[in-house]
Design a protein around this motif. Structure first.
Motif, PDB file in Angstrom:
ATOM      1  N   GLY A 231      17.012  64.447-114.890  1.00 24.58           N
ATOM      2  CA  GLY A 231      16.134  64.401-113.734  1.00 24.58           C
ATOM      3  C   GLY A 231      15.946  62.978-113.245  1.00 24.58           C
ATOM      4  N   MET A 232      15.381  62.842-112.050  1.00 25.70           N
ATOM      5  CA  MET A 232      15.149  61.517-111.479  1.00 25.70           C
ATOM      6  C   MET A 232      13.927  61.525-110.590  1.00 25.70           C
ATOM      7  N   VAL A 233      13.330  60.319-110.413  1.00 25.63           N
ATOM      8  CA  VAL A 233      12.305  60.076-109.401  1.00 25.63           C
ATOM      9  C   VAL A 233      12.732  58.821-108.645  1.00 25.63           C
ATOM     10  N   ARG A 234      12.459  58.785-107.345  1.00 25.57           N
ATOM     11  CA  ARG A 234      12.868  57.648-106.524  1.00 25.57           C
ATOM     12  C   ARG A 234      11.801  57.333-105.493  1.00 25.57           C
ATOM     13  N   SER A 235      11.504  56.057-105.334  1.00 32.54           N
ATOM     14  CA  SER A 235      10.573  55.586-104.320  1.00 32.54           C
ATOM     15  C   SER A 235      11.331  54.670-103.369  1.00 32.54           C
ATOM     16  N   THR A 236      11.218  54.944-102.081  1.00 31.04           N
ATOM     17  CA  THR A 236      11.953  54.190-101.057  1.00 31.04           C
ATOM     18  C   THR A 236      10.967  53.544-100.092  1.00 31.04           C
ATOM     19  N   HIS A 237      11.203  52.275 -99.778  1.00 29.12           N
ATOM     20  CA  HIS A 237      10.367  51.540 -98.817  1.00 29.12           C
ATOM     21  C   HIS A 237      11.211  51.163 -97.616  1.00 29.12           C
ATOM     22  N   GLN A 238      10.811  51.622 -96.448  1.00 24.13           N
ATOM     23  CA  GLN A 238      11.572  51.393 -95.228  1.00 24.13           C
ATOM     24  C   GLN A 238      11.409  49.955 -94.755  1.00 24.13           C
ATOM     25  N   LEU A 239      12.538  49.274 -94.455  1.00 26.14           N
ATOM     26  CA  LEU A 239      12.514  47.903 -93.952  1.00 26.14           C
ATOM     27  C   LEU A 239      12.669  47.866 -92.437  1.00 26.14           C
ATOM     28  N   THR A 240      13.663  48.605 -91.925  1.00 27.43           N
ATOM     29  CA  THR A 240      13.878  48.770 -90.491  1.00 27.43           C
ATOM     30  C   THR A 240      14.149  50.245 -90.252  1.00 27.43           C
ATOM     31  N   ALA A 241      14.497  50.585 -89.027  1.00 33.80           N
ATOM     32  CA  ALA A 241      14.791  51.987 -88.725  1.00 33.80           C
ATOM     33  C   ALA A 241      15.980  52.495 -89.520  1.00 33.80           C
ATOM     34  N   ASP A 242      16.903  51.604 -89.893  1.00 30.99           N
ATOM     35  CA  ASP A 242      18.131  52.038 -90.568  1.00 30.99           C
ATOM     36  C   ASP A 242      18.288  51.522 -91.991  1.00 30.99           C
TER      37      ASP A 242
ATOM     38  N   ALA B 110      16.611  50.392 -95.888  1.00 34.43           N
ATOM     39  CA  ALA B 110      15.510  50.587 -96.822  1.00 34.43           C
ATOM     40  C   ALA B 110      15.911  50.040 -98.185  1.00 34.43           C
ATOM     41  N   ARG B 111      14.922  49.747 -98.979  1.00 32.83           N
ATOM     42  CA  ARG B 111      15.184  49.412-100.381  1.00 32.83           C
ATOM     43  C   ARG B 111      14.511  50.472-101.250  1.00 32.83           C
TER      44      ARG B 111
ATOM     45  N   VAL C 154      17.520  49.618-108.988  1.00 33.69           N
ATOM     46  CA  VAL C 154      17.033  49.122-107.700  1.00 33.69           C
ATOM     47  C   VAL C 154      18.242  49.037-106.783  1.00 33.69           C
ATOM     48  N   GLY C 155      18.009  49.184-105.472  1.00 30.16           N
ATOM     49  CA  GLY C 155      19.145  49.136-104.567  1.00 30.16           C
ATOM     50  C   GLY C 155      18.741  49.188-103.106  1.00 30.16           C
ATOM     51  N   ALA C 156      19.752  49.385-102.275  1.00 33.47           N
ATOM     52  CA  ALA C 156      19.563  49.422-100.820  1.00 33.47           C
ATOM     53  C   ALA C 156      20.145  50.711-100.262  1.00 33.47           C
TER      54      ALA C 156
END
Length: 261
Positions: free
Chosen positions: A53-64, A66-67, A108-110
């Motif tokens: 299983g996995m959990v992921r949190s994404t933070h939007q930087l611009t419209a296209d 995210a990190r 961590v990634g993009a």
């Protein structure tokens, strides 16, 4: 493994190109949401029926762009594992298995939007790359072994003596007396970590009918390396480092759901 590597390198090359810096006008666009949280189940070519299983949190930087950070927990099995059934007891065990491996992978990634869906329907395609440490938790594989004393006709002459022990092909040579496998966490007190690293590249196909909810699949390639072979199986007369690997490649599929805010 060669097929996995070719697929992985091709996918990573495509993703590296797609994750190139966005155009100046895209950098000024304001996304419709700032954060995304998702969780799901994983299927991969090194695991069982369900890999983990996995959990992921994404933070939007611009419209296209995210990190993200994510944590994945999966089981890794040796490709030569072979289940054996005792014809007398009906018990089942894995021949030669020494450890069960559960791998914790913080990453961590993009992420970049490749194809954007309509506001309230359709499928959005994202590309992502990520990397991080891999912590393999090695849990000794236990079996029940029959030590009951028997006569020449294999009839018991003492009280039944069946013990749960870590499986050793050298110690437990007589397969007939391997009664069954023990419960999964029998060796929890002898858990040993082994630290390595991994890199991944993937595409996500995301469906969201509502702005604050998402569902989708992630499919990709993962490469993982350790300083020394991960001890999963053993065999008489064969060195451990010839049976076990330091490097692992896998193709995976994760089905996930989540929310945005």
């Amino acid at each position: 493994m060669r097929t996995h590597l070719l697929f992985g390198f091709a996918l990573l090359a495509v993703l590296c190109g797609s994750l190139a810096p966005a155009q100046a006008q895209q950098a000024t666009e304001t996304p419709t949401y700032q954060k995304e949280f998702a969780y799901g189940i994983n299927f991969n070519t090194n695991g069982g029926l369900i890999g983990g299983g996995m959990v992921r949190s994404t933070h939007q930087l611009t419209a296209d762009m995210a990190r993200f950070w994510m944590v994945e927990v999966v089981e890794v099995k040796h490709p030569k594992e072979q289940r054996v059934q005792n014809p007398y007891t009906g018990g089942v065990y894995v021949f030669g298995k020494t450890n069960s491996a559960f791998v914790l992978r913080p990453s961590v990634g993009a992420q970049k939007v490749i194809f954007r869906k309509a506001p309230d329907s359709g499928v959005q395609i994202n590309g992502l790359v990520g990397a991080g440490p891999s912590v393999a938790l090695l849990l000794p594989y236990y079996i029940y072994y029959d030590y009951t004393k028997r006569d020449a006709q294999n009839r018991p002459i003492s009280q039944e003596d069946i013990r749960a022990e870590p499986y050793s092909p050298e110690k437990h040579r007589n397969d007939v007396f391997i009664y069954d496998h023990a419960p999964l966490f029998s060796g929890i007190n002898d858990l040993k970590p082994q630290v390595g690293a991994h890199v991944r590249g993937a595409l996500t196909f995301e469906y969201g009918r509502y702005r604050d909810a998402i569902a989708g699949v992630e499919t990709g390639f993962l490469f993982e390396a350790y300083p020394k072979p991960v001890l999963l199986i053993r065999a008489l007369g064969t060195p451990d480092d010839q049976l076990n690997n330091r490097y692992f490649t896998s193709v995976y599929l994760t089905i996930y759901i989540g929310s945005r805010s």
